[in-house]
Design an enzyme around this catalytic site. Structure first.
Site, short mmCIF file in Angstrom:
data_model
loop_
_atom_site.label_atom_id
_atom_site.label_comp_id
_atom_site.label_asym_id
_atom_site.label_seq_id
_atom_site.Cartn_x
_atom_site.Cartn_y
_atom_site.Cartn_z
CE LYS A 94 1.44 0.98 5.47
NZ LYS A 94 0.56 1.54 4.41
CD GLU A 143 0.40 10.54 3.09
OE1 GLU A 143 -0.20 11.61 3.32
OE2 GLU A 143 -0.14 9.54 2.58
CG ASP A 197 5.03 2.04 4.55
OD1 ASP A 197 3.85 1.98 4.95
OD2 ASP A 197 5.40 1.53 3.47
CE LYS A 223 3.80 -1.13 3.04
NZ LYS A 223 4.06 -0.35 1.80
#
Length: 437
Positions: A110, A195, A206, A210
């Protein structure tokens, strides 16, 4: 007797959990996939940074390519699946080389699509090859196909949803346990849900990647990741979760995009931010690492796409679905319409939007502070629906939470500006918008 159709020959660039999942899926469902694709899918070449790592699948049957960038130039490859990750570097070089060699590209990346999707799509259109990225948004949920094909006859009015499983896991765990953000994040990291460096997830980046992709497809707009206003969940406290619950809401990190009319024409609003979501809204019941996307079409009405947003199985499912389309000869414009026809929309001014907001302040517990706070909202033209002060302390800030009546976002921003620098506040106010039904 009819000739057996030639297999679609696949190179896998990157062999993490998703790459290994693609191999397992193609092997487990080979006969079913061949029937649906019209020909077999055959992995011929694989490559990764570490050749010695045990990935739980037998790689001895496949050729190994040390230089993943040139996979698309091999004569025994029809399509490259890029799963290296990262917006630039070897992932982008691999994608460019693949398309320039006249081969199809499938990617789960992405960040690369958000930053370089228009360039790659233009190259793919010029080369007349497929470029597909279903797995880049919401893992195994076929939301890109749903928007690009299933809802193709509709004018999409708004698209929004829960786009990051890590944040949703943290928020729903905070709800269930009453624990604070830092404690739940550490647990999520220990369980592999987050993470070691979780910034891209918890700061909303993130989800912003998207969202920019979904907005381009939903509205026929040129990708504009830089215009996404992104805020994460790091400032949320257990007390915010509890207060939202008392008001009839849960808190979810929501990515939202919609077009708006302005004096200059149609503009695009894109924002990722924690929202208060009413108990009776479908997104309020999305728990754990699940993703969900809502699209509102002018004829279809509200469409809800929900499922696993990550993991080897769901993401591999999306990758292989793209491979099946390519095996069938389906190309199509990567963003529903040719790149040259995507509309360049200016970023919308969020201040012109109207709605209700939750505002949390950490204030000194002394006479006159509440009057100062309410005066700032009064002077900004904000009507307060409710105001609650939590706790009492002589030497520690106390939480003041208020909910506004519906009004322009610019007014709430002005109230926050008026309070900026006040020695009555221990930290800047936290503003969360309330998701409109």
């Amino acid at each position: 007797m009819a000739d057996t159709p030639a297999p679609l020959r696949i190179a896998l660039a990157g062999l993490g959990t998703v790459g290994a999942g693609v191999i397992r899926l193609i092997e487990a469902n080979a006969a079913l996939i061949a029937r649906r694709a019209g020909r077999p899918l055959q992995v011929t070449v694989v490559g990764a940074r570490d050749r010695t790592k045990d990935r739980g699948v037998d790689l001895s049957r496949y050729a190994w390519e040390d230089d993943m960038v040139i996979m698309g130039e091999r004569a025994d490859v029809d399509v490259v699946v890029e799963m290296v990750g990262g917006s630039d570097g070897s992932a982008l070089a691999c994608a460019r080389t693949t398309i320039e060699a006249g081969k199809a590209l499938v990617t789960a990346n992405k960040a690369m699509i958000a930053h370089h999707g228009l360039e790659l799509a233009a190259k793919a259109e010029e080369a007349k090859v497929a470029m597909k990225f279903e797995a880049a948004v919401a893992g195994g949920i076929p939301v890109i196909k749903g928007l690009r094909e299933g809802a193709a006859a509709n004018e999409i009015e708004r698209v929004y949803g829960i786009l990051n499983g890590t944040c949703n896991y943290i928020l729903s765990t905070m709800e269930d346990t009453g624990r604070d953000f830092a404690d739940v994040l550490a647990e999520a990291q220990s369980k592999g849900y987050a993470e070691a460096d979780p910034a891209f997830d918890v700061e909303g980046i993130d989800a912003a990647h998207k969202l920019s992709i979904l907005a381009a497809i939903a509205f026929g707009a040129r990708l504009d990741f830089a215009a996404v206003d992104a805020a994460g969940i790091t400032r949320l406290r257990a007390a915010d979760i509890a207060q939202a619950d008392a008001l009839g809401y849960v808190i979810r990190l929501i990515g939202m995009a919609e077009t708006m009319e302005s004096p200059a024409g149609k503009v695009l609003f894109q924002r990722v931010q924690p929202h208060l979501v009413a108990f009776d809204h479908p997104l309020a019941h999305v728990d754990g690492a699940t993703n969900a996307v809502v699209a509102e079409g002018n004829f279809s009405g509200r469409l809800l796409f929900q499922g696993a947003g990550a993991g080897d199985g769901p993401t591999a499912s999306a990758v292989v679905a793209d491979l099946i389309d390519i095996a069938r000869g389906e190309i199509g414009a990567p963003f529903s319409v040719p790149v040259g026809e995507l509309e360049a929309m200016s970023a919308a001014d969020a201040g012109s939007r109207t709605g209700r907001a939750y505002v949390r302040l950490m204030a000194a517990d002394r006479p006159g502070v509440l009057a100062e706070i309410t005066a700032a909202f009064r002077d900004a033209g904000v009507s307060i629906e409710s105001l609650i002060q939590k706790g009492r302390s002589d030497d520690q800030p106390v939480m003041v939470a208020l909910v506004t009546h519906e009004g322009p976002e610019s007014a709430v921003a002005e109230a926050v500006r008026l309070l900026s620098g006040s020695d009555s506040l221990a930290e800047p106010p936290l503003v969360l918008h309330i998701l409109a039904d």
